[in-house]
Write a protein that holds these residues in place. Structure first.
Motif, short mmCIF file in Angstrom:
data_model
loop_
_atom_site.label_atom_id
_atom_site.label_comp_id
_atom_site.label_asym_id
_atom_site.label_seq_id
_atom_site.Cartn_x
_atom_site.Cartn_y
_atom_site.Cartn_z
N THR A 149 4.73 -10.36 5.57
CA THR A 149 3.34 -9.15 5.14
C THR A 149 2.14 -9.64 4.76
O THR A 149 1.17 -9.62 5.16
CB THR A 149 3.77 -8.31 3.88
OG1 THR A 149 5.18 -7.60 4.10
CG2 THR A 149 3.08 -7.62 3.24
N ASN A 189 0.24 -10.55 7.87
CA ASN A 189 -0.58 -9.26 7.69
C ASN A 189 -1.21 -9.53 7.48
O ASN A 189 -2.86 -9.16 7.96
CB ASN A 189 0.33 -7.55 7.57
CG ASN A 189 1.38 -7.55 8.97
OD1 ASN A 189 1.49 -8.39 10.40
ND2 ASN A 189 2.29 -6.51 8.58
N HIS A 213 -1.23 -3.50 1.88
CA HIS A 213 0.18 -4.83 2.22
C HIS A 213 -0.01 -5.43 0.22
O HIS A 213 0.83 -5.89 -0.57
CB HIS A 213 -0.14 -5.65 2.89
CG HIS A 213 -0.40 -5.64 4.55
ND1 HIS A 213 0.85 -4.37 4.80
CD2 HIS A 213 -1.53 -5.00 5.24
CE1 HIS A 213 1.00 -4.62 5.67
NE2 HIS A 213 -0.73 -4.88 6.93
#
Length: 680
Positions: free
Chosen positions: A41, A44, A72
């Protein structure tokens, strides 16, 4: 009775302890899974922030990126709170608050805001790593103050008159149906310069749901759907009309062409407030490196299913071979030979699959190093392009973890010491923008990672002056070779004061030590005025390698088969091969072993090997061929090579070790390095 009670209490205590242990292990396993997911995460978030920084004009894409980053961070915040990671949750909360202000159009998307987000994301990664190691958290007060300051960087306020003018452009029947958040969204989008449209479409009632979904998907590809208002056509009750309040910077003709399969779609522009926009000056975030968070590895179910199937097939084949050997020992030799080959091949395949489970892509680590370099470039006010290649190469996870700090330091060193300022580059006849390349190459059992810059290069004169100033040497005018060796000396630096990026005299020596601790090697080459290349040479950690097993002075060694061109029997070592004047080198001489006795009349073997020439320079692809003379060649084997770890640096020319089929241990030779030593 007493014994019964004692046994009962003993059993109860055991069950109670076991239940606690199972619970503890379950919690620990779940947290490990959580940390692994957080790694992905956070990466990302970094990727989205990079894209946000690169996207300067398309407001729709920027808003989508902010929304995605917000989701996120919100996910990280909730998960961290669930597992009691209070500092992680608090960092995520502060970052989420800033992103929420940006989403509402109340804070500018500028370089300072993106830098603050990157600093917070780095802090998330570091905090998670500290939590995994059980280390006490440092204070995050400065970071929180920075995020809160970024949240005060208000966008230009939209006056009441402007707000009313934007809303007045929307037809009454649509405006009255808008919720307050939809009104605010329309105002924010229009204030950022995106034109507003009313998209009208008519559908048959029995097919409108499918066709409207297709229209909405088509519109979303080019812009933002703010609201939809359905209505019945009084003249055609079998039809339904949809009017969409829509924002897009794309030409309506392009959108209409994409929506052409849908009939009766019409665009009406109601407002266009386009204006140029700029970004504030850069204030760089400080990138700290954080190790990978867990020792867990993840794999997909398809790979796991294949491993299970392979294991079952291997078990079945092995059982068949054993039963055949027991029941028909005299007549089954041919069948057993076939099964033996099949079992060996299956074991090698299974071993290779299991090793691959330990492997991970270098891509995220290279991206992290590039981000640190970009932050350093912004801090130093230098224009630098960062290029990455070879990110798809996979290495053992523990080796990738060990690479993070050294690689980030080399990239930041290239920015601070290697690349000149724009004015200096133009004065030297170069492009004002510098380039730093991070390149990964795989050669046989070895991986090479290079950090290449097109900067000023290592100046022997500057090194000599620094060495004289620090009292390291008393002779001026060092050559380039001695200069390159000096930059790895602990405490050595060419600058008189430390910068915020590097130059404290505790850098390249630590990088070299860190690489050597995992069995690697750090090399450097430089050309004055043209740039510098640092190369990290990494050994194999685990890997199945095809090798030729050879014997020298009674000891067995492995030579990788991909370096072997041919094997022939010879009677004596004459220095060259008669066929092509190939240079011959005795394995005994290379390894410092005693010469064969005079009464040893056994025939020798010459192995012709080819590989990249170590002495031709880091960036050279020049190959060389050498004949290695050994006492005996036992033949090919598939071997599992293991790294020698931090001791590998002491074993010059040794790539690793392996256990042969008979259980004996053999060293795997690194011939290019071995031949570049004093015996070559």
């Amino acid at each position: 009775m007493t014994n019964c009670c004692f046994k009962f209490l003993e059993t109860w205590n055991f069950l109670h302890y076991s239940r606690f242990t199972i619970y503890y292990l379950s919690v620990d396993h779940n947290q490990s899974e959580f940390l692994t997911e957080i790694e992905e995460t956070v990466e990302n978030v970094f990727a989205d922030l990079d894209e946000l920084r690169a996207t300067r004009t398309d407001g729709r894409i920027r808003r989508e990126l902010i929304d995605r980053i917000f989701r996120h961070v919100h996910s990280i915040k909730g998960s961290a709170a669930t597992y009691g990671l209070e500092v992680v949750s608090q960092i995520a909360h502060e970052l989420e608050s800033l992103l929420d202000e940006v989403r509402g159009g109340r804070v500018l998307i500028d370089t300072e805001m993106i830098d603050a987000c990157e600093s917070a994301t780095e802090a998330l990664l570091e905090s998670l790593s500290l939590a995994a190691a059980g280390v006490v958290e440092p204070s995050r007060r400065a970071l929180f103050a920075r995020l809160q300051a970024a949240a005060q960087n208000r966008a230009v306020a939209i006056g009441a008159e402007d707000r009313e003018a934007i809303l007045a452009s929307i037809p009454d029947e649509i405006r009255q149906s808008l919720t307050e958040p939809e009104k605010q969204r329309a105002v924010n989008i229009a204030a950022q310069g995106a034109p507003l449209f009313i998209v009208s479409a008519t559908f048959e009632i029995n097919t409108f749901d499918e066709e409207f979904s297709r229209l909405r998907a088509s519109l979303s590809e080019f812009g933002e759907v703010i609201s939809t208002s359905p209505a019945i056509d009084d003249e055609h009750p079998e039809k339904i009309i949809f009017r969409v309040l829509y924002a897009s910077e794309t030409d309506p003709k392009t959108i209409e062409a994409a929506s052409r399969p849908l009939p009766h779609v019409r665009f009406t522009e109601i407002l266009d407030r386009r204006a140029g926009s700029g970004e504030s000056a850069s204030l760089s975030s400080t990138h700290s490196s954080a190790p990978l968070l867990t020792k867990s590895v993840r794999t997909d179910l398809d790979k796991l299913d294949r491993l299970i199937s392979s294991t079952h097939e291997l078990l079945r084949t092995t059982s068949t071979a054993l039963e055949l050997a027991i029941s028909q020992p005299a007549t089954a030799s041919e069948k057993l030979a076939q099964l033996n080959e099949q079992i060996r091949s299956s074991f090698i395949g299974l071993e290779d699959e299991l090793i691959n489970l330990r492997m991970m892509s270098l891509g995220p680590t290279l991206q992290r190093a590039a981000r640190a370099g970009k932050a350093a470039a912004r801090s130093a006010a230098k224009e630098i392009d960062f290029e990455i290649s070879g990110g798809d190469i996979r290495l053992d996870k523990l080796l990738v973890e060990a690479l993070v700090d050294p690689l980030i330091h080399l990239v930041r060193n290239a920015v601070d010491h290697g690349i000149e300022t724009g004015a200096e580059r133009e004065a030297a006849g170069k492009k004002p923008r510098g380039t730093v390349r991070i390149v990964v190459l795989s050669e046989g059992s070895q991986t090479r990672l290079r950090v290449i810059d097109d900067g000023r290069g290592v100046d022997p004169m500057a090194i000599s002056e620094a060495a004289l100033r620090l009292g390291i040497t008393h002779e001026p005018g060092l050559d380039i070779e001695r200069s390159l060796r000096l930059i790895f000396r602990p405490g050595f630096t060419t600058v008189s004061s430390a910068s915020g990026i590097s130059g404290r005299g505790v850098g390249l020596d630590i990088v070299e030590t860190g690489i050597e601790q995992v069995g690697g090697e750090l090399r450097v080459s430089s050309s004055l005025g043209r740039g510098t290349t640092f190369e990290i040479r990494l050994p194999v950690t685990f890997g199945v390698v095809a090798a030729n097993v050879v014997v020298s002075a009674g000891h067995r060694y492995c030579i990788p088969a991909n370096q072997t061109l041919g094997i022939e029997a010879i009677d004596v070592i004459d220095g060259t091969s008669a066929a092509d004047q190939l240079r011959q080198v005795s394995m005994r001489d290379l390894l410092g072993q005693p010469e064969a006795s005079d009464d040893d009349s056994s025939q020798l073997h010459l192995i012709t090997c080819q590989f990249t020439d170590e002495r031709a320079g880091i960036n050279s692809q020049e190959t060389k061929s050498v004949g290695i003379v050994v006492d005996r060649v036992e033949g090919p084997q598939e071997v599992l090579v293991r790294n020698l770890g931090r001791h590998a640096g002491r074993w010059y020319g040794i790539a690793g070790a392996t256990e042969l089929r008979d259980g004996t241990v053999a060293l795997v030779l690194d011939l290019p390095r071995l031949l570049s030593g004093p015996h070559s």
